[in-house]
Enzyme design. Structure first.
Site, short mmCIF file in Angstrom:
data_model
loop_
_atom_site.label_atom_id
_atom_site.label_comp_id
_atom_site.label_asym_id
_atom_site.label_seq_id
_atom_site.Cartn_x
_atom_site.Cartn_y
_atom_site.Cartn_z
N ALA A 35 26.20 19.98 30.33
CA ALA A 35 26.11 18.67 30.99
C ALA A 35 25.20 17.79 30.12
O ALA A 35 24.20 17.23 30.58
CB ALA A 35 25.60 18.78 32.42
N GLY A 51 19.07 13.11 26.07
CA GLY A 51 17.90 13.97 25.85
C GLY A 51 18.27 15.16 24.97
O GLY A 51 17.55 15.51 24.03
N HIS A 52 19.45 15.77 25.26
CA HIS A 52 19.91 16.89 24.42
C HIS A 52 20.25 16.38 23.01
O HIS A 52 19.96 17.06 22.02
CB HIS A 52 21.17 17.52 25.02
CG HIS A 52 20.95 18.16 26.36
ND1 HIS A 52 21.51 17.67 27.52
CD2 HIS A 52 20.23 19.25 26.72
CE1 HIS A 52 21.16 18.45 28.53
NE2 HIS A 52 20.38 19.40 28.09
N SER A 69 18.11 13.86 32.72
CA SER A 69 18.29 15.22 33.20
C SER A 69 19.76 15.40 33.57
O SER A 69 20.39 14.44 34.04
CB SER A 69 17.43 15.43 34.46
OG SER A 69 17.87 16.56 35.18
#
Ligand code: PAF
Length: 285
Positions: free
Chosen positions: A32, A36-37, A185
């Site tokens: 998902a 941020g990733h 998130s």
């Protein structure tokens, strides 16, 4: 982009890369994916020659089966996004590839895990430490990238690396935020519109708290003011709020502190309409 499901195959492939002198980067994720990733990947690409991203929703770290079932999953979209940004390999194990007998063998954690997330999610860090160890073994010597949003997790993993002598170097990457301050998130996708409206109050409260904090002064009145602001934002937005913890604590051992010190951080875990979010910032930067 290489796709690998088997931990031993991942080790063999990364060994080949290392044999050619490449520095390997591993970005562990539960999928998902969001900016941020991608920031973790960007940092991994900057520091390493070959970047592998793992996508695995680890059942061992969920103390609540509903939370595990509804954790967002979109593996094909994630893999396409990773390929587009030049990731070299994606590790997509099935549960049985990673945990052939999870009930029989796992890592048992203690110490810092007894606070915050560990206190509210029994067994969570045993599950994280177990899966992260398996990912480290599969990736071999590597640089590994984790986000500062999960601050306690980064501390637990630092202890894990030291304790088990993993040949990995951890890089902690700053939290990426929406323009209104909400920390990115995977769970944000689950927020109701009222919850999405209310949740940025956490970061606004952090900022207000920072502006009121003076080294050596009491933390309690500052935290009370922050709590009031977060609660009234939730009421105004019509979101149901349950705060698990909101505290000023040491950035070293996570013990709550009564007076602000140089390394104090604000930490929060709160559920908005049943979706649990966490965030933290350093008070003095
Ligand atoms: O931070 C996460 O996404 C997970 O806890 C991790 C490190 C991938 C382990 O499952």
């Amino acid at each position: 982009m290489l796709r690998v499901n088997d931990p031993l195959e991942l080790f063999a492939r990364t060994e080949e890369f290392r044999g050619r002198g490449a520095r390997v980067g591993l970005v562990p994720t539960m999928g998902a994916l969001h900016e941020g990733h991608f920031k973790l990947v960007e940092e991994a690409k900057r520091l390493c020659d070959v970047v592998c991203v793992s996508i695995f929703v680890n059942p061992l770290q969920f103390n609540n089966i509903t939370d595990f079932d509804r954790y967002p999953r979109d593996v094909e979209a994630d893999a396409a996004a990773l390929e587009a940004i030049g990731v070299d390999a994606v590790f997509l194990p099935r549960v049985e590839d990673i945990h052939p007998s999870p009930v029989n063998m796992h890592i048992s954690t203690a110490g810092i895990v007894e606070r915050q997330e560990g206190a509210h999610r029994p067994g969570h860090f045993d599950g994280v430490a177990t899966v992260v160890s398996k990912l480290f073994i599969a990736a071999g010597r590597a640089s590994v990238f984790f986000g500062e949003k999960d601050y306690q997790q980064t501390r637990v993993i630092a202890d894990l690396i030291r304790e088990f002598h993993f040949p990995v170097e951890m890089v902690v990457v700053p939290t990426v935020r929406e323009v209104d301050g909400l920390a990115l998130s995977s769970r944000n996708r689950l927020l109701t519109s009222a919850a999405r409206k209310a949740a940025p109050a956490m970061y606004r409260a952090f900022r207000t708290g920072r502006s009121r904090a003076v080294p050596g002064s009491a933390t309690a009145p500052v935290i009370d003011g922050m709590r009031g602001a977060i609660e009234s934002a939730a009421r105004e937005a019509g979101a149901e709020l349950a705060i698990d913890y909101l505290e000023a604590a040491s950035g070293v051992d996570l013990r709550p502190v009564e007076r602000f010190e140089a390394d104090t951080r604000f930490f929060i875990a709160a559920s908005y309409d049943g979706v649990r979010l966490i965030d933290n910032v350093a008070v003095f930067e």
